[in-house]
Structures are given as structure tokens and as C-alpha cells.
Enzyme design. Structure first.
Site, PDB file in Angstrom:
ATOM      1  CG  LEU A  67      14.887 -18.242  48.365  1.00 39.66           C
ATOM      2  CD1 LEU A  67      15.507 -19.689  48.579  1.00 39.66           C
ATOM      3  CD2 LEU A  67      16.053 -17.477  47.626  1.00 39.66           C
ATOM      4  CE  LYS A  69       7.696 -22.511  51.330  1.00 35.81           C
ATOM      5  NZ  LYS A  69       7.233 -22.773  49.854  1.00 35.81           N
ATOM      6  CG  ASN A 114      10.019 -28.368  48.766  1.00 33.74           C
ATOM      7  OD1 ASN A 114       8.902 -27.918  49.491  1.00 33.74           O
ATOM      8  ND2 ASN A 114       9.906 -28.232  47.552  1.00 33.74           N
ATOM      9  NE  ARG A 115       8.090 -34.736  54.545  1.00 34.99           N
ATOM     10  CZ  ARG A 115       8.910 -35.671  54.612  1.00 34.99           C
ATOM     11  NH1 ARG A 115       9.268 -36.127  53.436  1.00 34.99           N
ATOM     12  NH2 ARG A 115       9.546 -35.953  55.673  1.00 34.99           N
ATOM     13  CG  PHE A 118       1.086 -23.867  49.333  1.00 36.49           C
ATOM     14  CD1 PHE A 118       2.183 -24.074  48.436  1.00 36.49           C
ATOM     15  CD2 PHE A 118       0.010 -23.978  48.616  1.00 36.49           C
ATOM     16  CE1 PHE A 118       2.118 -24.260  46.879  1.00 36.49           C
ATOM     17  CE2 PHE A 118       0.019 -24.352  47.529  1.00 36.49           C
ATOM     18  CZ  PHE A 118       0.813 -24.228  46.357  1.00 36.49           C
ATOM     19  CG  ASN A 146       3.596 -18.777  43.337  1.00 39.09           C
ATOM     20  OD1 ASN A 146       2.645 -19.268  43.720  1.00 39.09           O
ATOM     21  ND2 ASN A 146       4.307 -19.187  42.213  1.00 39.09           N
ATOM     22  CG  ASN A 179       2.297 -23.436  42.785  1.00 36.47           C
ATOM     23  OD1 ASN A 179       2.063 -24.504  42.112  1.00 36.47           O
ATOM     24  ND2 ASN A 179       3.177 -23.225  43.852  1.00 36.47           N
ATOM     25  CG  ASN A 184       5.287 -30.758  48.759  1.00 37.17           C
ATOM     26  OD1 ASN A 184       5.364 -31.990  48.718  1.00 37.17           O
ATOM     27  ND2 ASN A 184       6.111 -29.899  48.446  1.00 37.17           N
ATOM     28  CE  LYS A 224       6.988 -23.095  39.631  1.00 34.31           C
ATOM     29  NZ  LYS A 224       7.796 -22.365  40.716  1.00 34.31           N
ATOM     30  CG  ASN A 253       6.075 -26.679  41.429  1.00 31.72           C
ATOM     31  OD1 ASN A 253       7.079 -26.737  42.283  1.00 31.72           O
ATOM     32  ND2 ASN A 253       4.908 -26.047  41.735  1.00 31.72           N
ATOM     33  N   GLY A 275      16.254 -29.380  41.271  1.00 36.05           N
ATOM     34  CA  GLY A 275      17.740 -29.107  41.337  1.00 36.05           C
ATOM     35  C   GLY A 275      18.016 -29.977  39.853  1.00 36.05           C
ATOM     36  N   GLY A 304      16.476 -27.098  37.466  1.00 35.04           N
ATOM     37  CA  GLY A 304      17.797 -27.512  37.432  1.00 35.04           C
ATOM     38  C   GLY A 304      18.824 -26.562  36.966  1.00 35.04           C
TER      39      GLY A 304
END
Length: 349
Positions: A67, A69, A114-115, A118, A146, A179, A184, A224, A253, A275, A304
Site C-alpha cells: 500500500l 511502497k 495488480n501488476r 515493485f 519489505n 519478498n 510481477n 513472504k 502474496n 482480496g 482476503g
């Protein structure tokens, strides 16, 4: 509840905007409200401390990475009552990420694809933002940092990027997350393979020991992982976590799976799906990890969570803490308190 009502009223307008445009509107607004002392509408949950990885979390509900970055909105996000805030993913050098549009809502499924890739301003700017935050300066809470690799770094040199970032962020982190599971960045998930993971974790743990000696402080490292792994891969990852005495694992993830969203608008877009559609996929991984790890390596559950019952399900599956991201987009900031209250009530029962 003022925060819940405010978000109910604001959501239609936000959802009328492109998803990334809405993101780029709400976070600066939250930062401005915080600067003006106007975040009182966000009622924080009652204290419910949990000690995990040697860290005392004020409550078990954290913000997942992605959220914020660049760590530019830490103080505003802290006003929402999280028990921890994880920012990033950050890379050694700044990079723009993938071309826009790169975030897509699937409202019928309460999901997001999302893509992003980073996108961030690089680790030096990231650290400067952390240092400038009141949250860090006043030691207000738990801050996870992260780290990832640059898109143009060959996968065989990935460890160099992770080690560079680890050295940069270590003095400022409550814990550091590695991560290796974003879908992506090309070939990134290859690092979850047994031999690649062993090599990476070995180097990270060696550097962690050196940095702990240098700074006189041990900072835990978590890994992660993705939800798109089978039982053999879970066993391999769990074995590596135990062998290298990792401090924690974050599961999970986003997913490349599209089960349950077939035929929906944007369902065929490339990227990771988060989600509600990833909820049970992440729970399956958490349960399997718990079976392999027991109480040796704590699990942070993410994926989710859209209501208090979902947070309880993550704990029941084997997680000790939970994190939110996409649920905030659909349920708003009151979700933090709802989840924290549900877990607090469960603990008392």
C-alpha cells in the site's frame, strides 16, 4: 461509527476513479488529515499485545506491504490503529514498475488484480522517508520494511540486491521481510525453489548476524511466499525456514489463479489477484506450513481478510498475526478495528 460511515459515503466516488488514481488520491489525503490533527474519526482498537519474533505488537492486525511502497505515508496509516505497519517492497535502485493501467478492481469478487512491478523510488529515498516519520522518530510502534530485487537484476544475482537492501534498512526496521513471491517481477518466484532458496537464506542469515553485531540489535527476518505452491514446495520451503532458523514467514502474496472470477471484467488481466478470491488459497498454505513448522517459525497470515471472521479463520489455520490490504479497499479503515476486536474477543473466550 464515523470512519465506517465516512468510507461508505466516499467509496462510490473512489470506485468511479481508476484504481491507481484513487490510491494516489486517498494516501496523500490521509497524510494531510494526519498533519492537520484530523484523524480522530479513526477510532483505534483496544490494546491486545501479542509477542511474536521477540517483538511486542500492540494488536495482531497489521498493514501488509504494497500500500505504501516508499514509506511516504507511515504517519497517516498509523492513525488507523494497526498493530504493525509494513512498507515496501523497496529495491536498491528506483524503478517505475510496469506500464499503466496496472491495477484492476473486480467488485463482484471483492478482488483486485495488480501488476505494479515493485515501482518505488529506491532504498535511499525509502530510508529517508522512514527517518522523517514521527512513527519512527518517536518509536510509536512496529515497522516492517519489505525488500526486493530490481527488475533488471539477473535472477542469479538477486541475492546481491536483497543484501544491499538489508544493510540499508536494518537500522530502522522492527523486522525485515524478504519478498520472493511477487508474480510481477520476471522469474522472482524462481527463488522459492529449494536450491535457490537455500542459497539466498544462507547469505541473508549470515548478513543478519553481522549486522546484529554491528548495530547491537537483532532484527528478525521474515520470508513472504506465494499461494501458488504445492505440498512438496511447501515442505521444501518449511525445511529451509527451519534449517536457516528464519524468524517468521508471511503467507501469502497474490495469486495467479483465476478460479472463482472467470468471466468477470478484468479477470484475464495479467498480474496477481488479491482480496476475497485468495482467502482460502492462503489458508491452505498456512495450514500446511503450520503442520510442517509447528511452533518453531511463526506465521503471519494475509490474503482476503474482509471481516473480523476472516481474521479469526487465519489464526485458526495457524497464523499468529494477520495483515490487511485489499480488504481495506472494499471495507474501509474500520476493518482494522473490526478484525482487532474479533481477535481480542476470541483470545478472551
Amino acid at each position: 461509527m464515523p470512519d465506517k460511515l465516512l468510507y461508505t459515503l466516499a467509496r462510490p466516488a473512489l470506485f468511479s476513479l481508476d484504481a491507481e488514481a484513487a490510491h494516489n488520491l486517498t494516501l496523500p489525503l490521509l497524510r494531510r488529515l494526519d498533519a492537520l490533527g484530523l484523524t480522530g474519526a479513526f477510532k483505534k482498537p483496544a490494546p491486545d499485545p501479542r509477542t511474536v519474533m521477540g517483538i511486542t505488537f500492540p494488536n495482531p492486525v497489521g498493514l501488509a506491504a504494497g500500500l505504501d511502497k516508499d514509506g511516504a505515508y507511515i504517519d497517516g496509516l498509523a492513525a488507523l490503529g494497526f498493530g504493525s505497519i509494513e512498507i515496501g517492497t523497496v529495491t536498491p535502485r528506483g524503478q517505475g514498475g510496469n506500464p499503466k493501467p496496472r491495477i484492476f478492481r473486480l467488485p463482484r469478487a471483492r478482488g483486485i488484480i495488480n501488476r505494479m512491478g515493485f515501482n518505488n523510488g529506491g532504498v535511499d529515498a525509502f530510508v529517508a522517508n522512514v527517518q522523517a516519520s514521527r512513527f519512527y522518530q518517536e518509536k510509536q510502534g512496529v515497522l516492517g520494511l519489505n525488500i526486493g530485487k530490481n527488475a533488471d537484476t539477473p535472477i542469479e544475482r538477486a541475492a546481491d540486491d536483497y543484501l544491499h537492501c538489508l544493510r540499508k534498512v536494518y537500522p530502522y526496521a522492527s523486522y525485515v521481510t524478504v519478498n520472493i513471491s511477487s508474480p510481477n517481477t520476471k522469474n522472482l518466484r524462481q527463488l522459492q525453489g529449494a536450491s535457490e532458496l537455500d542459497g539466498l537464506l544462507s547469505q541473508l542469515k549470515e548478513e543478519q548476524k553481522r549486522l546484529a553485531d554491528q548495530h547491537g540489535r537483532y532484527v528478525p527476518i521474515t520470508l513472504k511466499i506465494a499461494p501458488d505452491i504445492d505440498n512438496d514446495q511447501i515442505r521444501d520451503i518449511a525445511g529451509a525456514l527451519l534449517r536457516h532458523r528464519m524468524d517468521g514467514v508471511i503467507a501469502t502474496n497474490t495469486t495467479l489463479n483465476r478460479r472463482g472470477v472467470e468471466g468477470m471484467k478484468h479477470a484475464t488481466e495479467a498480474g496477481g489477484l488479491s482480496g476475497e478470491p485468495v482467502f482460502e488459497l492462503s489458508n491452505i498454505v498456512i495450514r500446511a506450513l503450520k503442520k510442517e513448522l509447528g511452533d518453531e517459525v511463526p506465521i503471519i497470515g494475509v490474503g482476503g481478510i474482509l471481516r473480523g471472521q476472516d481474521a479469526k479463520a487465519k489464526i485458526a489455520a495457524g497464523a499468529q498475526l494477520v495483515q490487511l490490504y485489499s480488504g481495506l479497499i472494499y471495507a474501509g479503515p474500520a476493518l482494522v478495528r473490526e478484525c482487532a476486536n474479533a481477535l481480542r474477543a476470541e483470545k478472551k473466550a
